[in-house]
Design a protein around this motif. Structure first.
Motif, short mmCIF file in Angstrom:
data_model
loop_
_atom_site.label_atom_id
_atom_site.label_comp_id
_atom_site.label_asym_id
_atom_site.label_seq_id
_atom_site.Cartn_x
_atom_site.Cartn_y
_atom_site.Cartn_z
N ARG A 1 0.76 -1.20 -0.04
CA ARG A 1 0.05 0.01 -0.06
C ARG A 1 0.81 1.16 -0.03
O ARG A 1 0.67 2.26 -0.73
CB ARG A 1 -0.85 -0.08 1.03
N VAL A 2 1.77 1.34 0.89
CA VAL A 2 2.71 2.58 0.98
C VAL A 2 3.54 2.65 -0.35
O VAL A 2 3.59 3.90 -0.99
CB VAL A 2 4.08 2.13 2.04
N ARG A 3 4.02 1.77 -1.08
CA ARG A 3 4.84 1.74 -2.22
C ARG A 3 3.96 2.18 -3.28
O ARG A 3 4.08 3.18 -4.39
CB ARG A 3 5.39 0.62 -2.77
N THR A 4 2.59 1.66 -3.54
CA THR A 4 1.52 1.86 -4.39
C THR A 4 1.32 3.41 -4.32
O THR A 4 1.20 4.31 -5.14
CB THR A 4 0.40 0.96 -4.52
N MET A 5 0.92 3.91 -3.04
CA MET A 5 0.70 5.40 -2.92
C MET A 5 1.47 6.11 -3.02
O MET A 5 1.27 7.41 -3.38
CB MET A 5 -0.08 5.47 -1.32
N ASN A 6 2.97 5.89 -2.86
CA ASN A 6 3.97 6.67 -2.98
C ASN A 6 3.98 6.95 -4.69
O ASN A 6 4.46 8.01 -5.25
CB ASN A 6 5.12 6.30 -2.76
N PHE A 7 3.83 5.78 -5.47
CA PHE A 7 3.82 5.92 -6.69
C PHE A 7 2.72 6.81 -7.45
O PHE A 7 2.80 7.67 -8.32
CB PHE A 7 4.00 4.69 -7.50
N LEU A 8 1.55 6.62 -7.00
CA LEU A 8 0.36 7.39 -7.05
C LEU A 8 0.43 8.95 -7.04
O LEU A 8 0.19 9.68 -7.95
CB LEU A 8 -0.91 6.99 -6.56
N GLY A 9 1.08 9.30 -5.88
CA GLY A 9 1.18 10.72 -5.55
C GLY A 9 2.36 11.22 -6.62
O GLY A 9 2.33 12.24 -6.99
N LYS A 10 3.42 10.39 -7.11
CA LYS A 10 4.39 11.06 -7.99
C LYS A 10 3.67 11.14 -9.23
O LYS A 10 3.96 12.06 -10.19
CB LYS A 10 5.37 9.93 -8.05
N LEU A 11 2.72 10.12 -9.56
CA LEU A 11 2.21 10.40 -10.94
C LEU A 11 1.10 11.76 -10.93
O LEU A 11 1.25 12.22 -12.07
CB LEU A 11 1.24 9.21 -11.18
N ILE A 12 0.39 11.81 -9.75
CA ILE A 12 -0.47 12.90 -9.74
C ILE A 12 0.31 14.23 -9.95
O ILE A 12 -0.17 15.07 -10.68
CB ILE A 12 -1.32 12.85 -8.64
N ARG A 13 1.38 14.28 -9.35
CA ARG A 13 2.27 15.62 -9.45
C ARG A 13 3.26 15.70 -10.39
O ARG A 13 3.96 16.44 -10.93
CB ARG A 13 3.10 15.73 -8.00
N GLY A 14 3.17 14.72 -11.14
CA GLY A 14 4.17 14.72 -12.38
C GLY A 14 3.62 15.08 -13.67
O GLY A 14 2.44 15.81 -13.53
N ASN A 15 4.21 15.14 -14.80
CA ASN A 15 3.90 15.56 -16.21
C ASN A 15 2.36 15.10 -16.49
O ASN A 15 2.45 13.79 -16.55
CB ASN A 15 4.65 15.26 -17.11
N VAL A 16 1.54 15.79 -16.85
CA VAL A 16 0.11 15.25 -17.15
C VAL A 16 0.30 14.64 -18.55
O VAL A 16 -0.80 13.66 -19.06
CB VAL A 16 -1.00 16.58 -17.14
N LYS A 17 0.95 14.65 -19.27
CA LYS A 17 1.26 14.10 -20.58
C LYS A 17 1.79 12.76 -20.58
O LYS A 17 2.12 12.00 -21.73
CB LYS A 17 2.08 14.96 -21.68
N LEU A 18 2.46 12.29 -19.50
CA LEU A 18 2.96 11.01 -19.54
C LEU A 18 2.06 9.89 -19.75
O LEU A 18 0.83 10.07 -19.04
CB LEU A 18 3.80 10.74 -18.20
N PRO A 19 2.30 8.94 -20.21
CA PRO A 19 1.35 7.95 -20.63
C PRO A 19 0.82 7.40 -19.16
O PRO A 19 -0.45 6.97 -19.03
CB PRO A 19 1.93 6.78 -21.50
N SER A 20 1.76 6.88 -18.32
CA SER A 20 1.44 6.44 -16.95
C SER A 20 0.31 7.34 -16.17
O SER A 20 -0.70 6.73 -15.61
CB SER A 20 2.48 6.04 -16.09
N ARG A 21 0.44 8.54 -16.59
CA ARG A 21 -0.46 9.72 -15.84
C ARG A 21 -1.82 9.76 -16.39
O ARG A 21 -2.79 9.68 -15.95
CB ARG A 21 0.20 11.06 -15.77
N GLN A 22 -1.82 9.57 -17.68
CA GLN A 22 -2.99 9.54 -18.36
C GLN A 22 -3.72 8.18 -18.08
O GLN A 22 -4.98 8.30 -18.14
CB GLN A 22 -2.83 9.60 -19.90
#
Length: 614
Positions: free
Chosen positions: A399-420
């Motif tokens: 859970r911790v690793r997944t939520m850390n990754f999710l936070g990085k995605l949300i704050r990252g570049n909105v054009k990245l495929p993983s973010r989209q």
């Protein structure tokens, strides 16, 4: 004996370069490097790494101060300006390493690592920084390897999200995995320079790259290897099914996959040239399977962690090493091996139990406990974890690793495929049944768990961004919420970013003015029959307006919105979900059941009314 390809030259069709779209040259990247840029690049070189042919280690260069440090920067400026060529920058020490577990008599089972001069590595990092800026401006966003800000986890999440979504819509997906054999050994350097020119790389930067790869030489490092070694289908899954049933189902799915006409070999036109299908493929350290199940991937992670733990058994048995040191090494090595790629797993209960058992088995060996000790002393799982520095458990760490990754995605570049992929959907009608657990569903469960004590945030049944997006943009707030999963005693932080619209989804319709009416009335609007239109405020759920009020609407609403609202309420108040949402709605199981019955009757009445009017 197989041939080992080294710097093989291949024919090039130069006319194909004319088909590439020429980009505008970015001359601003031909300027001189600043000393601050040099400091950032030097800081990025890892400590404890091997040096080049001259034996100078990165730690030595990084420890230089004052005039000596400026002297190193002057060498880089001289090479950039073309004033001097350093021969040591063009000589690499080649160390040959055998790929573990593969036959030693096959030269393809060895990989070479070239150790370069440390200062040349610093300069390469400075050049790469400029190339990455050009890459970000002109090139594809689907380049994951070697790109700052993205990595293997982004690539795996993107691929699995696409396949999971299509699979739940009953659509087959064909994925082509293409691997260029010995790509680095066959690259044409002049062709690469021409491509850089077309993609807007300025002339001075191109010339520096050309000089870096001109007249290179490689020196074979002494090796511990002897010379002769170098020459020589869609089926809904049940979490409660037994292992025998699970294996039988997997065997049936594999047979159906192999017998399907869609997996026949594809002819490429030449004699004997075909593209074949595989039921499993290793992709960036993960395993992509035909049935989209993570069992094989997790089994591989367990085997890797177990082998590594066995190799370090002397360390963990040593009485001279403190328990705290053993814990830190265990978390850094074995846990990382065990949970590699867990951010994209669609984790099922039996797979989670596998991971937990593996971790507990290693912890018992570290604590020098066997199963007889556990039984005789009645040691519970919680007590075992407490003995090992309050180990949080594998599920919590996932859970911790997944939520850390999710936070990085949300704050990252909105054009990245993983973010989209977080907000992507498929414009296709999905079957009523949903055969696959998806990585998005697992992510939603972890998000719901993390936000359970943050009463000012409402995570709906799809994890809509509008309920938590602005909070996630505050990295401090997000990190505190993630830390609370490891230590629940940490107080819930106050909501950040005051001033944004935080109205939860279920309250928006009452607090916002109704949208303007459409130019033409929708075909399937729910409207009351003539004898119910003037019955006054005393309405029951057997009238249209009364039924709409039960579902939270104040006016006539399109049936599609009514359906969406009913599905949302059904998840919140269904008796089977009481253990998950009971604390949120503040009702007992009996009250929840009665309330759900009222909601269901209202929806069935409105649905029947819409069918009559259609």
């Amino acid at each position: 004996m197989k041939t080992w390809m080294c710097n093989q030259q291949r024919s090039v069709d130069w006319d194909l370069l004319d088909d590439l779209e020429r980009k505008m040259t970015l001359h601003e990247y031909d300027g001189d490097f600043s000393e601050a840029h040099f400091e950032r690049a030097l800081k990025g070189v890892a400590n404890g790494k091997a040096g080049g042919e001259n034996g100078v280690l990165p730690d030595i260069i990084k420890s230089l101060k004052g005039a000596n440090r400026k002297k190193v920067f002057s060498y880089i400026k001289q090479f950039w300006d073309g004033e001097y060529e350093f021969e040591s920058w063009k000589s690499g020490l080649l160390s040959i390493i055998h790929k573990s577990g593969k036959p030693k008599d096959d030269l393809n089972n060895y990989r070479g690592i070239t150790l370069m001069d440390v200062i040349s590595k610093v300069f390469s990092r400075m050049v790469n920084d400029r190339l990455f800026k050009i890459l970000d401006k002109y090139c594809t966003k689907f380049q994951f390897g070697g790109t700052p800000g993205v990595g293997c986890t982004d690539a795996i999440l993107t691929l699995k999200s696409v396949i999971h979504t299509r699979g739940n819509h009953g659509l087959s997906t064909h994925v082509a995995f293409i691997d260029l054999v010995k790509a680095y050994d066959t690259a044409n350097h002049e062709l690469l320079i021409r491509v850089l020119e077309i993609y807007g790389v300025p002339p001075k930067l191109r010339d520096v790259i050309r000089r870096m790869y001109t007249d290179l030489k490689v020196v074979l490092a002494p090796s511990i290897l002897a010379p002769q070694d170098l020459q020589t289908l869609d089926i809904p899954q049940d979490e409660n099914e037994t292992d025998e049933v699970r294996e039988s189902r997997a065997s049936l799915q594999l047979r159906l996959y192999n017998e399907s006409p869609e997996t026949d070999n594809i002819s490429m036109g030449g004699v004997g040239t075909t593209v074949t299908y595989t039921s499993e493929f290793p992709y960036l350290g993960s395993r992509i399977t035909f049935d989209l199940d993570d069992t094989r991937d997790i089994d591989a992670r367990i085997n890797a962690a177990t082998r590594n733990f066995g190799a370090m058994s002397n360390f963990y048995r040593s009485s001279q090493v403190s328990l705290n040191a053993k814990y830190r090494v265990f978390m850094a090595i074995q846990v990382n091996l065990l949970l590699w790629g867990c951010e994209s797993w669609a984790l099922k209960v039996h797979l989670k139990d596998k991971l937990e058992r593996c971790a507990r088995r290693m912890i018992r060996r570290i604590l020098n406990l066997n199963m007889n000790d556990i039984k005789d002393n009645h040691i519970t799982i919680n007590q075992l974890n407490q003995k090992f520095k309050n180990f949080s458990g594998i599920e919590t760490l996932i859970r911790v690793r997944t939520m850390n990754f999710l936070g990085k995605l949300i704050r990252g570049n909105v054009k990245l495929p993983s973010r989209q992929m977080l907000v992507a959907y498929l414009d296709h009608v999905r079957p009523n049944w949903c055969p696959l657990d998806t990585n998005k569903k697992s992510m939603w469960k972890y998000l719901k768990h993390m936000m359970k004590d943050a009463r000012y945030i409402n995570i709906d049944f799809v994890g809509s961004f509008q309920d938590f997006y602005y909070c996630a943009l505050d990295s401090t707030w997000w990190n505190i919420m993630v830390a609370r999963m490891l230590d629940p005693s940490i107080p819930v932080p106050e909501r950040p970013n005051d001033g944004f619209d935080y109205m939860p989804r279920r309250g928006r319709r009452r607090q916002q003015p109704p949208p303007p009416p459409p130019p033409s009335p929708p075909r399937h609007n729910v409207s009351p029959p003539r004898h119910n239109r003037n019955r006054g405020p005393a309405r029951s759920r057997n009238s249209v307006l009364g039924a709409l009020e039960v579902l939270g609407f104040e006016d006539f609403t399109p049936i599609d919105e009514v359906k969406a609202r009913y599905r949302y309420l059904a998840i919140q108040y269904h008796p089977d979900k009481h253990s998950l949402f009971g604390e949120d709605n503040g009702m007992s199981l009996k009250e929840t059941t009665a309330h759900f019955r009222v909601i269901k009757e209202a929806w069935e009445f409105l649905r029947e009314q819409a069918r009559r009017e259609a």
